[in-house]
Write an enzyme that holds these catalytic residues in place. Sequence first.
Site, mmCIF file in Angstrom:
data_model
loop_
_atom_site.group_PDB
_atom_site.id
_atom_site.type_symbol
_atom_site.label_atom_id
_atom_site.label_comp_id
_atom_site.label_asym_id
_atom_site.label_seq_id
_atom_site.Cartn_x
_atom_site.Cartn_y
_atom_site.Cartn_z
ATOM 1 N N PRO A 147 0.841 -1.198 0.000
ATOM 2 C CA PRO A 147 0.000 0.000 0.000
ATOM 3 C C PRO A 147 0.875 1.247 0.000
ATOM 4 O O PRO A 147 1.816 1.348 0.778
ATOM 5 C CB PRO A 147 -0.783 -0.128 1.316
ATOM 6 N N ASP A 194 13.248 -2.112 -0.644
ATOM 7 C CA ASP A 194 14.297 -2.216 -1.654
ATOM 8 C C ASP A 194 14.166 -3.463 -2.530
ATOM 9 O O ASP A 194 15.160 -3.982 -3.042
ATOM 10 C CB ASP A 194 15.695 -2.197 -1.011
ATOM 11 N N CYS A 217 3.780 3.573 8.186
ATOM 12 C CA CYS A 217 3.958 4.840 7.473
ATOM 13 C C CYS A 217 4.856 5.777 8.268
ATOM 14 O O CYS A 217 4.595 6.056 9.443
ATOM 15 C CB CYS A 217 2.605 5.503 7.220
#
Length: 340
Positions: free
Chosen positions: A25, A211, A109
């Site tokens: 997301p 990554d 987040c």
Amino acid sequence: MPATACVEPPAIGPYQLPNRVILAPMAGVTDRPFRQLCRKLGAGLVVSEMVTSDPSLWHTRKSRSRLDHRGEPGPRSVQIAGGDPGMLAEAARLNAAQGAQIIDINMGCPAKKVCNKAAGSALLRDERLVAEILDAVVAAVDIPVTLKIRTGWCENSINGPRIARLAEDAGIRALAVHGRTREQRYSGCAEYDTIAAIKASVTIPVFANGDITSAGKAAEVLDYTGADAVMVGRGAQGNPWIFREIDHYLSTGQTLPEPSQAERHHVMSDHLTALHAFYGEHMGVRIARKHIGWYLGTREDAKPLRARFNALEAPGEQLQFVDELFDRSTPPASHGISAA
């Protein structure tokens, strides 16, 4: 062939995933057009942009678009964000009533505007509150609840393994871990030792995030961490083909060829059309700018092309730009656009 080739894809509750590659997301990125595109190109699961847990804000244009899952195949995973257990539980119930089949809780987040409200990765500093939130949301719905975290708040407070055990005890059905602390945001390199430690400490599926930019890197991370799947975020921006490339490599050990120019043309045009239809012409044109900018990112002439595209104001002009970008038979109408 990678050692992961014979590993079965994970299940989230009753939902058996078709492969081991998941779209992360991302606020402002994983809208319905992008989710549908990534699923079409091989993502085994896609997760929506985070939705605020405050239903009083759901009337805004941004929230309405994030709550729109029409036409999407299941399982539909919706991420919610907030810091109040009761409010998050209610948001989970309301999203389930609107068609969500999996609820994902955001504790990863790093954005200031989220962390300043004691939400996102800021929650990792308060393990008691984490437990209260997990218990409340799991008890609120009869669909699977998943969790996304970072390794910790900062280098001196790597508590991902403890959070993972809290999650498993609360009934969380799968856990995604970004291999950075909140303090790192997106700087430096992701580390996978903590993800490996988390995987070793719980029995629920663990998804490695951070990554993942190629099929080879995905296989390396899965082998190193023992994770059940990889979750791809920024690596998919401008490169939605990464999902099928990873899935193919994990299944066969073979590297897929790059997408053809014809396919790139087709995907970019379809993506543009979907954005215009979903957001309307005015907003669709503006939101398309960042997506086309990402598609152009690997080109040597990306900067002038982005500038030219960003000056366009109509859907037809944007579509014409993409057509001319790939048209080798006639000179482009706009100076500076070269064949891709």
